[in-house]
Every structure is written in C-alpha cells, then in structure tokens.
Design a protein around this motif. Structure first.
Motif, PDB file in Angstrom:
ATOM      1  N   UNK A   1       0.027   7.471 -10.022  1.00  0.00           N
ATOM      2  CA  UNK A   1      -0.128   8.802 -10.846  1.00  0.00           C
ATOM      3  C   UNK A   1      -0.797   8.077 -12.063  1.00  0.00           C
ATOM      4  N   UNK A   2      -0.475   7.267 -12.387  1.00  0.00           N
ATOM      5  CA  UNK A   2      -0.446   6.306 -13.394  1.00  0.00           C
ATOM      6  C   UNK A   2      -1.660   6.039 -13.636  1.00  0.00           C
ATOM      7  N   UNK A   3      -3.062   5.843 -12.354  1.00  0.00           N
ATOM      8  CA  UNK A   3      -4.087   5.702 -12.969  1.00  0.00           C
ATOM      9  C   UNK A   3      -4.688   4.204 -12.014  1.00  0.00           C
ATOM     10  N   UNK A   4      -3.507   3.559 -11.904  1.00  0.00           N
ATOM     11  CA  UNK A   4      -3.397   2.033 -10.702  1.00  0.00           C
ATOM     12  C   UNK A   4      -3.732   2.607  -9.088  1.00  0.00           C
ATOM     13  N   UNK A   5      -4.005   1.796  -8.793  1.00  0.00           N
ATOM     14  CA  UNK A   5      -4.929   1.325  -7.149  1.00  0.00           C
ATOM     15  C   UNK A   5      -3.529   0.932  -6.807  1.00  0.00           C
ATOM     16  N   UNK A   6      -3.245   0.762  -5.421  1.00  0.00           N
ATOM     17  CA  UNK A   6      -1.659   0.033  -5.122  1.00  0.00           C
ATOM     18  C   UNK A   6      -2.324   0.204  -3.421  1.00  0.00           C
ATOM     19  N   UNK A   7      -1.487  -1.179  -3.017  1.00  0.00           N
ATOM     20  CA  UNK A   7      -1.267  -1.366  -1.541  1.00  0.00           C
ATOM     21  C   UNK A   7       0.372  -0.977  -1.629  1.00  0.00           C
ATOM     22  N   UNK A   8       1.063  -0.728  -0.169  1.00  0.00           N
ATOM     23  CA  UNK A   8       2.206  -0.927  -0.061  1.00  0.00           C
ATOM     24  C   UNK A   8       2.503  -1.909   1.228  1.00  0.00           C
ATOM     25  N   UNK A   9       3.011  -2.885   1.511  1.00  0.00           N
ATOM     26  CA  UNK A   9       2.880  -3.782   2.731  1.00  0.00           C
ATOM     27  C   UNK A   9       4.467  -4.295   2.717  1.00  0.00           C
ATOM     28  N   UNK A  10       4.521  -3.942   4.647  1.00  0.00           N
ATOM     29  CA  UNK A  10       5.618  -3.889   5.025  1.00  0.00           C
ATOM     30  C   UNK A  10       5.432  -4.824   5.701  1.00  0.00           C
ATOM     31  N   UNK A  11       6.988  -5.575   5.732  1.00  0.00           N
ATOM     32  CA  UNK A  11       7.062  -7.028   6.467  1.00  0.00           C
ATOM     33  C   UNK A  11       8.114  -6.145   8.218  1.00  0.00           C
ATOM     34  N   UNK A  12       7.778  -5.176   8.525  1.00  0.00           N
ATOM     35  CA  UNK A  12       8.343  -4.660   9.863  1.00  0.00           C
ATOM     36  C   UNK A  12       6.945  -3.561   9.963  1.00  0.00           C
ATOM     37  N   UNK A  13       7.279  -3.839  11.155  1.00  0.00           N
ATOM     38  CA  UNK A  13       5.641  -2.488  11.545  1.00  0.00           C
ATOM     39  C   UNK A  13       6.236  -0.718  11.434  1.00  0.00           C
ATOM     40  N   UNK A  14       5.965  -0.128  10.500  1.00  0.00           N
ATOM     41  CA  UNK A  14       5.470   1.571  10.147  1.00  0.00           C
ATOM     42  C   UNK A  14       4.410   2.272   9.626  1.00  0.00           C
ATOM     43  N   UNK A  15       3.568   1.921  10.327  1.00  0.00           N
ATOM     44  CA  UNK A  15       2.381   1.739  10.506  1.00  0.00           C
ATOM     45  C   UNK A  15       1.881   3.146   9.625  1.00  0.00           C
ATOM     46  N   UNK A  16       1.944   4.456   9.973  1.00  0.00           N
ATOM     47  CA  UNK A  16       2.083   6.142   9.424  1.00  0.00           C
ATOM     48  C   UNK A  16       2.369   5.399   8.146  1.00  0.00           C
TER      49      UNK A  16
ATOM     50  N   UNK B   1      11.738   2.737  -1.790  1.00  0.00           N
ATOM     51  CA  UNK B   1      11.402   2.920  -3.199  1.00  0.00           C
ATOM     52  C   UNK B   1      10.000   2.518  -3.562  1.00  0.00           C
ATOM     53  N   UNK B   2       9.343   2.210  -2.575  1.00  0.00           N
ATOM     54  CA  UNK B   2       8.542   1.737  -2.582  1.00  0.00           C
ATOM     55  C   UNK B   2       7.026   2.239  -2.729  1.00  0.00           C
ATOM     56  N   UNK B   3       7.280   3.743  -1.646  1.00  0.00           N
ATOM     57  CA  UNK B   3       6.932   4.531  -2.130  1.00  0.00           C
ATOM     58  C   UNK B   3       5.784   5.538  -2.994  1.00  0.00           C
ATOM     59  N   UNK B   4       8.370   5.411  -3.132  1.00  0.00           N
ATOM     60  CA  UNK B   4       8.281   6.054  -4.685  1.00  0.00           C
ATOM     61  C   UNK B   4       6.952   5.323  -5.828  1.00  0.00           C
ATOM     62  N   UNK B   5       7.869   4.251  -5.421  1.00  0.00           N
ATOM     63  CA  UNK B   5       6.583   3.376  -7.120  1.00  0.00           C
ATOM     64  C   UNK B   5       5.713   3.563  -6.974  1.00  0.00           C
ATOM     65  N   UNK B   6       4.653   3.082  -5.921  1.00  0.00           N
ATOM     66  CA  UNK B   6       3.701   3.442  -5.079  1.00  0.00           C
ATOM     67  C   UNK B   6       3.151   4.673  -5.662  1.00  0.00           C
ATOM     68  N   UNK B   7       3.771   5.824  -5.978  1.00  0.00           N
ATOM     69  CA  UNK B   7       3.276   7.045  -6.422  1.00  0.00           C
ATOM     70  C   UNK B   7       3.248   7.004  -7.418  1.00  0.00           C
ATOM     71  N   UNK B   8       3.747   6.958  -8.414  1.00  0.00           N
ATOM     72  CA  UNK B   8       4.314   7.003  -9.805  1.00  0.00           C
ATOM     73  C   UNK B   8       3.266   5.726 -10.079  1.00  0.00           C
ATOM     74  N   UNK B   9       3.283   4.519  -9.655  1.00  0.00           N
ATOM     75  CA  UNK B   9       1.642   4.266  -9.919  1.00  0.00           C
ATOM     76  C   UNK B   9       0.339   4.442  -9.996  1.00  0.00           C
TER      77      UNK B   9
END
Length: 219
Positions: A76-91, A66-74
């Motif tokens: 596309x609407x011209x916002x800068x984002x960072x997705x940070x995870x509580x578990x290691x998913x570095x890719x 869901x975070x990746x989906x929201x990041x993509x939508x944001x």
C-alpha cells in the motif's frame, strides 16, 4: 500488537511500513523475518496442554499471518514484496528457495521470510540468523523494545548504561541476552554482525542506516 493485548495494531503496521520505505528509498536490499508472538507463542503451548511440536507449528502460522499483514502494508506504500515460507502454504506465499530469494532482492523486492526455519524448536531469531547467512546479508538488525544492550535491565535499573559496541565473546562472557543461543552462535561463527535497536521509535531504522549511532553493534 502495539498497545493492544494481542492481534495486529494497524497504526504500528503503518509505522513499520513507513520506516522500511525510507530504508528502501536509500537503495538497500531488505529481507525481513517477523515473529508471531502477538498471535501465538509456540513455547507457551505446553502450559495449555498442546504438544510442543504442534504449538511451534501454530506459531509458524502466526508469523505467516503477520507476514501477510506487513506485506499488505508495504505494498500500500508503493513497495514490491514477496512473502516466502519455510513450510508449504502455496496458496498464500512462495516456498522458500534460496536462489529465488536472492533474485527477488536483486530486483528490488522486499522479501519477507515467514514460518521461521520451518522446523519446531527453532525461534524466529534463529530463522533471522539462518536466512541472513543464506542470502549473504551484511548485517542482522534486530528490532526490539529497547534501544540496545545495557549493563543491566534499563526497565528495572535506572543506573543501567547503554553499550554502543561489544564483541560476540564479551556478550557470552557477560551473559547478555541478545538472541537465543542458537541464533547468536550462528552469527558468531559466520562473522555476521548484529545491531540491537528500538524499532518502535520513529526514524530509528533510518538513522541506524545512516550510521548515527543507534542501538548496539555486536561484532
């Protein structure tokens, strides 16, 4: 998931992105904790024979989707984002590091916190409270399906009345369901106010930020 039975509704995703952009345009620093119940709920795993801890980790991965989906939508609407995870998913996202998260916010980026707290047995409500305290947020805005706290369930009782403001102690005394108890206690002990509001109503987030009496304030 919008009106769907499961998964991600593109129109709902776009609606959220539009609402969040209005808030960003007012100069606010915004961090987001997103759930994963539209894909998988860890707490329901045991009924299907899945170990609770395993189920909770599956739920954490759902929040990252869901975070990746929201990041993509944001974006596309011209916002800068960072997705940070509580578990290691570095890719796919950054590891959660408090100082880095604060720096992203200072630079005007929207930070999305995925994978909850990174631990089983803790909900995304708890993750929202914990991360809010860690980044020294001013308020937790809990977007839900109802527009605040009512004296009874408004979906079942037509006489239920909306409460505009209430104290933490009153919520406990009257046993209103605001967040799970761990999340609620974290906010209470750290004097972090909570606003419960309907995120699905257009312009609600923007009106809340303007102080137009949207939702219920718990403080």
């Amino acid at each position: 998931m919008g009106e769907q039975q499961f998964g991600i509704d593109p129109s709902r995703l776009q609606q959220y992105a539009t609402e969040i952009k209005k808030a960003v345009d007012q100069g606010l620093e915004i961090a987001i904790v997103i759930g994963g119940g539209n894909i998988f709920r860890g707490i329901q795993a045991e009924s299907s024979g899945i170990d609770r801890v395993q189920g909770d980790h599956m739920g954490m991965l759902a929040t990252l989707i869901n975070g990746m989906a929201l990041q993509s939508a944001l974006e596309k609407n011209g916002m800068y984002t960072r997705l940070m995870s509580g578990i290691s998913v570095d890719q796919v996202c950054e590891p959660y590091i408090r100082r880095r998260a604060v720096r992203h916010l200072e630079k005007g980026r929207i930070v999305i916190f995925g994978a909850g707290t990174g631990n089983p047995y803790f909900t995304t409500d708890s993750a929202a409270s914990l991360r809010a305290i860690e980044i020294d947020a001013d308020v937790v805005l809990k977007g839900t399906r109802v527009d605040g706290i009512y004296t009874a369930d408004p979906e079942k009782d037509p006489t239920a009345e909306k409460i505009d403001k209430i104290s933490f102690d009153e919520v406990l005394a009257k046993r209103f369901k605001v967040m799970d108890l761990t999340a609620f206690t974290l906010c209470r002990e750290n004097k972090l106010p909570i606003v419960i509001f309907d995120m699905n109503k257009p312009d609600n987030l923007n009106n809340l930020i303007k102080g137009e009496g949207v939702g219920t304030l718990v403080s």
